[in-house]
Design an enzyme around this catalytic site. Sequence first.
Site, PDB file in Angstrom:
ATOM      1  N   SER A  83      -1.678  -8.387  -3.390  1.00  0.00           N
ATOM      2  CA  SER A  83      -2.255  -6.886  -2.858  1.00  0.00           C
ATOM      3  C   SER A  83      -3.948  -7.129  -3.395  1.00  0.00           C
ATOM      4  O   SER A  83      -4.238  -8.094  -2.689  1.00  0.00           O
ATOM      5  CB  SER A  83      -1.878  -5.929  -3.949  1.00  0.00           C
ATOM      6  OG  SER A  83      -2.320  -4.473  -3.737  1.00  0.00           O
ATOM      7  N   ASP A 121       4.202  -2.352   5.356  1.00  0.00           N
ATOM      8  CA  ASP A 121       3.484  -2.186   4.185  1.00  0.00           C
ATOM      9  C   ASP A 121       2.701  -0.836   4.361  1.00  0.00           C
ATOM     10  O   ASP A 121       1.648  -1.008   5.018  1.00  0.00           O
ATOM     11  CB  ASP A 121       2.582  -3.399   3.939  1.00  0.00           C
ATOM     12  CG  ASP A 121       1.808  -3.404   2.466  1.00  0.00           C
ATOM     13  OD1 ASP A 121       1.668  -2.517   2.176  1.00  0.00           O
ATOM     14  OD2 ASP A 121       2.037  -4.510   1.767  1.00  0.00           O
ATOM     15  N   HIS A 135       5.340  -2.882  -0.322  1.00  0.00           N
ATOM     16  CA  HIS A 135       4.244  -3.384  -0.432  1.00  0.00           C
ATOM     17  C   HIS A 135       4.109  -4.677  -0.981  1.00  0.00           C
ATOM     18  O   HIS A 135       4.645  -4.695  -2.404  1.00  0.00           O
ATOM     19  CB  HIS A 135       3.258  -2.479  -1.246  1.00  0.00           C
ATOM     20  CG  HIS A 135       1.872  -3.014  -1.529  1.00  0.00           C
ATOM     21  ND1 HIS A 135       1.099  -3.634  -0.893  1.00  0.00           N
ATOM     22  CD2 HIS A 135       1.305  -3.045  -2.868  1.00  0.00           C
ATOM     23  CE1 HIS A 135       0.035  -3.960  -1.352  1.00  0.00           C
ATOM     24  NE2 HIS A 135      -0.030  -3.580  -2.695  1.00  0.00           N
TER      25      HIS A 135
END
Length: 521
Positions: free
Chosen positions: A235, A462, A489
Site C-alpha cells: 500500500s 483492489d 487490498h
Amino acid sequence: MSYRTRPAVVMGAAALTLLLGACAGQPSGQADDARAQQPAPSSPGTGLDRFYRQKPAFKPCDPRLPPGAPPVKAECARLKVPLNYRNPTGKQAEIALLRVPARGKDPIGSLVLNPGGPGFPGTDHAALIAAVWATSPITERFDLIGFDPRGVGASTPALNCYTDAERDRGAKLSSIPAGLDDWTEQQTRRLLQQCAERSGGTQVLAHVGTRDVARDMDVLRQVLGDAKLTYAGTSYGTRLGAVYAEMFPKNVRALILDGAMDPLAGTHERRIQQATGMQAAFERLAASCATQQDCPLGTNPGRATKTFQKLVRPLIGKPARTSDGRGLTFQEAIEGVQTALYNKASWPTAITGIIDLRTGKGDTLLKLRDSYHGRSTDGVYPDSLEATMAINCLDEERHTPRQETALNRAWYKAAPFTDPGLPVKQARDACEHWPVKPTLGYPYATDIKGLPDTLTVSVTGDAITPHQGGINLAKALGGSLLTVEGEQHGALLTNNTCINNTVATYLIDLRTPAEGTRCEL
C-alpha cells in the site's frame, strides 16, 4: 481512507488460520548472497557517518500478534537518525526496530518491511509476516526487519493530534466528507497548533515525510550490514519503496511493491481513483448481497446505492443506537462499510451491519469502523491515523479551498454511496497552515537510472489502490508485474501458494516472473 494493509478486523484467529493454511514452495536456482558477494557498506559522508556506523543493541522482545498466531522469536532495538538531514548535528529521532532472525544457517541478508498507512507501525507487521510465512523459504533466508517510521508507533518523537475523547467525538482526520462538519480556517490553524504541541513542535511536523523516511531506511540498510536494500512494502509502503529507489537506486537489491500507489497521479487524481475503486467494490458487494435472502440493499444492484443512502443519511440527525451508548453516526457507518471493502471476506459483516440499520442498531458497523481506527474496547486509540494525516501534509499536494471543494464534489460523484446528500459549500485542506510546503513532488520515481528489476504485485479488484496504479508503477520503475485476480487490498498476507512462490523466487534468486504471469486468490 488511508493507504494501508488489511484492517485488523480480518486478522482474528479464524482469518489467521486461513492465512497459514498454504505453504510456500521451495524455489529453484542459486541464491544471491548479498552480504557475501557485495562489497562492505560505505559511509556517505556529509556529517552522517556516525549514524551510518551505529550498532543497535538488539534484545529479545515480545511482539504483538493476533489471537491464534504461532509464536515468533523477535529482537528489538532503536536506531538514531537526524530529525533534519540538512542539520545532522541537531535534534534526533529514534526509530523503533524489530528483527525476526532468519531460520536457516545461510542467510542472504535483511528483508525490510512496511505495512502502509502512511502512519502504521512496521514492528508489529514484521512479526505478523513472520507468523504468516512461518514455513516459507523467505524466513529461512532473510532476517525480517520491521521499523516504525519516524513519528509513528514506538518511534520518537511520535505524532499525536487528538485525545481519545476527541477521537470518540468524531475528530476530523480528512476534509472528506465535506458538507457535514467542515473545517474553518480557524480550526485548521488550531489543528496545526495542537499537533505541534502534542508531537514535539513544528520542527517535527516539518520532517516526517516520505523522503525523510527513505533516508532513514538507507541508514537502516547499512546499519544492518546490507550493501543493498531488500524491501517489501504494501500500500503506502509502495510509495516509500519507490521513493527510496528514486533517491538511492544504486543501493537497491530487490523491491516487492504490493497494492501499489500510482506514482504518476497527483493528489486529486489518485483520490478519485480510490473513490472510483471503492464504488466499484461497493457495487460488487451489493451484487453478492442480491443473491442472498433478505438483502438489505435489494435485489437490483443498480439501485443499491440509493437504497443504502436511504438507510444511512438519517444517521446525520439521529445516530443509530449501540450497546456502549456511543451511537453510530453517518460518517462512522460509511467508514464501517469502507473498511469491509478492503477484503471480500469482510463483506458478510458489512451486510449484517446494514441489515441492523433497518432496526436502528449500529453495533456491527461501529465495530468495523473501530477496527479500522484501531480503537480498543476500553476506548484507547493508536495515533496511526493522526500520523497518516500529518505525514500526508508533507506528501500530498496542498489545495486551496476551491480545489478542496472541487475534490469533494468529484469524490461524491465517483463514490455516491459515501455522499451525505448535503451541499458542498467550502472544504478546506487540513494542511493549509502546515509549517513547510509538501516535499514529495509528483510524479515521482520515474526515469530512474541503474535500478535493478523490481516486482509490483497488483490485485485486479483492489478498491483502495486500483489495479491500474500497479501497472503504472511497474512501468515507471521499468520493472515486472505480477497480476493477482481477487477482491482485496494487497496480497502478501494471503499466503497464496502462487504468490508466495513468485515472491520467494524473486527475493532469493532475483528472478522475476514472465510477462503476463497471473495468480488467483
